[in-house]
Scaffold this motif. Structure first.
Motif, PDB file in Angstrom:
ATOM      1  N   LEU A   1       4.354  -1.382  -8.408  1.00 15.41           N
ATOM      2  CA  LEU A   1       3.165  -1.203  -7.574  1.00 15.41           C
ATOM      3  C   LEU A   1       2.958   0.266  -7.248  1.00 15.41           C
ATOM      4  O   LEU A   1       3.864   0.937  -6.733  1.00 15.41           O
TER       5      LEU A   1
ATOM      6  N   TYR B   1      -0.920  -1.480 -10.606  1.00 14.22           N
ATOM      7  CA  TYR B   1       0.437  -1.504 -11.115  1.00 14.22           C
ATOM      8  C   TYR B   1       0.501  -0.662 -12.383  1.00 14.22           C
ATOM      9  O   TYR B   1      -0.484  -0.541 -13.103  1.00 14.22           O
TER      10      TYR B   1
ATOM     11  N   PHE C   1      -2.450  -1.560 -14.787  1.00 17.59           N
ATOM     12  CA  PHE C   1      -3.140  -2.811 -14.511  1.00 17.59           C
ATOM     13  C   PHE C   1      -3.676  -2.815 -13.092  1.00 17.59           C
ATOM     14  O   PHE C   1      -2.956  -2.514 -12.138  1.00 17.59           O
TER      15      PHE C   1
ATOM     16  N   LEU D   1       8.028  -0.297 -20.422  1.00 19.64           N
ATOM     17  CA  LEU D   1       9.040  -1.117 -21.091  1.00 19.64           C
ATOM     18  C   LEU D   1      10.372  -0.990 -20.380  1.00 19.64           C
ATOM     19  O   LEU D   1      10.847   0.110 -20.117  1.00 19.64           O
ATOM     20  N   GLY D   2      10.959  -2.128 -20.053  1.00 21.01           N
ATOM     21  CA  GLY D   2      12.260  -2.132 -19.397  1.00 21.01           C
ATOM     22  C   GLY D   2      12.203  -1.977 -17.892  1.00 21.01           C
ATOM     23  O   GLY D   2      13.216  -2.143 -17.220  1.00 21.01           O
ATOM     24  N   LEU D   3      11.019  -1.657 -17.386  1.00 20.06           N
ATOM     25  CA  LEU D   3      10.874  -1.463 -15.938  1.00 20.06           C
ATOM     26  C   LEU D   3       9.942  -2.485 -15.298  1.00 20.06           C
ATOM     27  O   LEU D   3       9.822  -2.524 -14.070  1.00 20.06           O
ATOM     28  N   GLY D   4       9.274  -3.274 -16.098  1.00 17.95           N
ATOM     29  CA  GLY D   4       8.392  -4.290 -15.553  1.00 17.95           C
ATOM     30  C   GLY D   4       7.129  -3.698 -14.948  1.00 17.95           C
ATOM     31  O   GLY D   4       6.638  -2.652 -15.379  1.00 17.95           O
ATOM     32  N   LEU D   5       6.608  -4.375 -13.953  1.00 20.84           N
ATOM     33  CA  LEU D   5       5.398  -3.950 -13.255  1.00 20.84           C
ATOM     34  C   LEU D   5       5.795  -3.316 -11.927  1.00 20.84           C
ATOM     35  O   LEU D   5       6.491  -3.933 -11.128  1.00 20.84           O
TER      36      LEU D   5
ATOM     37  N   GLN E   1       2.881  -0.558 -15.963  1.00 21.40           N
ATOM     38  CA  GLN E   1       3.848  -1.338 -16.728  1.00 21.40           C
ATOM     39  C   GLN E   1       4.521  -0.442 -17.742  1.00 21.40           C
ATOM     40  O   GLN E   1       3.860   0.162 -18.590  1.00 21.40           O
TER      41      GLN E   1
END
Lengths: 112, 114
Positions: free
Chosen positions: B45, B35, B90, B39-43, B37
């Motif tokens: 795939l 993944y 991640f 900011l503002g977009l989350g995780l 990560q």
């Protein structure tokens, strides 16, 4: 497009208060809804999860409420503590797969 | 218990350079994921692997490649890095012993592409 919408983006709560984070999904082909907690500099870790055939699940101070007809689910943190300050992600798993779609995250700060 | 080990922890990279992010797990999980990560977009795939020898594309696979030669290792390669690939990456593996499958994440690799 964002298939899992999470709000609010940030949240400040007094110690002892209730923290509420909401998520909504658009695709009905999801069958598992976990919440992950992430502390600064660390990877996310599973906090609590629910399946859509259950309307509520509670683990200690953490509760998930699930509304299948509205396609919404929320995380409630009771008696919020400064140690709960973290970023929280909701997620949804695509049915028949192990692919998870995550929300955009909520940064929670609990004031002492 | 190590769990998921990622390397490097952080890296600054010139645009156009090739970079491989390493990921190793010691839990013998079949499924692994990468993944990013933001900011503002989350995780989001990038790629996944359900078992050794197989891989699949996630939501944002362009510019990335993966391989899964064995159960424990799942490297992510940026063939020619671009500034938009600046992110925290991640790696995760999935357990089989929970109803929905719990994801175990590493501590991340922070990549800056200049």
């Amino acid at each position: 497009q964002q298939q899992v919408k999470q709000s609010p983006q940030s949240l400040i709560v007094q110690k002892g208060g209730i923290s509420i984070i909401n998520c909504a999904y658009e695709n009905t082909a999801f069958d598992y809804f976990p919440w992950y907690q992430q502390f600064p500099g660390k990877g996310p870790a599973l906090l609590i999860a629910i399946r859509p055939d259950v309307s509520e699940k509670k683990e200690g101070r953490f509760t998930i409420s699930f509304n299948k007809s509205a396609k919404q689910f929320s995380l409630h943190i009771m008696d919020s503590q400064p140690g709960d300050s973290a970023t929280y992600f909701c997620a949804a798993r695509r049915m028949g797969t192990y692919k998870y779609i995550f929300g955009t995250g909520t940064r929670l700060k609990v004031l002492a | 218990i190590a769990g998921i080990t990622q390397a490097p922890t952080s890296q600054i990279l010139a645009a156009g350079r090739r970079m491989t992010l390493r990921c190793t797990q010691d839990m013998r999980h079949n499924a692994m994921y990468w993944y990013r990560q933001d900011l503002g977009l989350g995780l989001r795939l990038i790629h996944y692997s359900n078992t050794a020898g197989t891989t699949g594309k996630g939501e944002v696979p362009d510019g990335y490649s993966v391989s899964r030669a064995n159960t424990d290792d799942f490297p992510l390669t940026l063939a020619s890095a671009v500034p938009s690939q600046t992110s925290v990456y991640f790696c995760a593996s999935r357990s089989r012993d929970r109803d929905g499958g719990e994801l175990f994440f590493g501590e991340g690799s922070r990549l800056t592409v200049l």
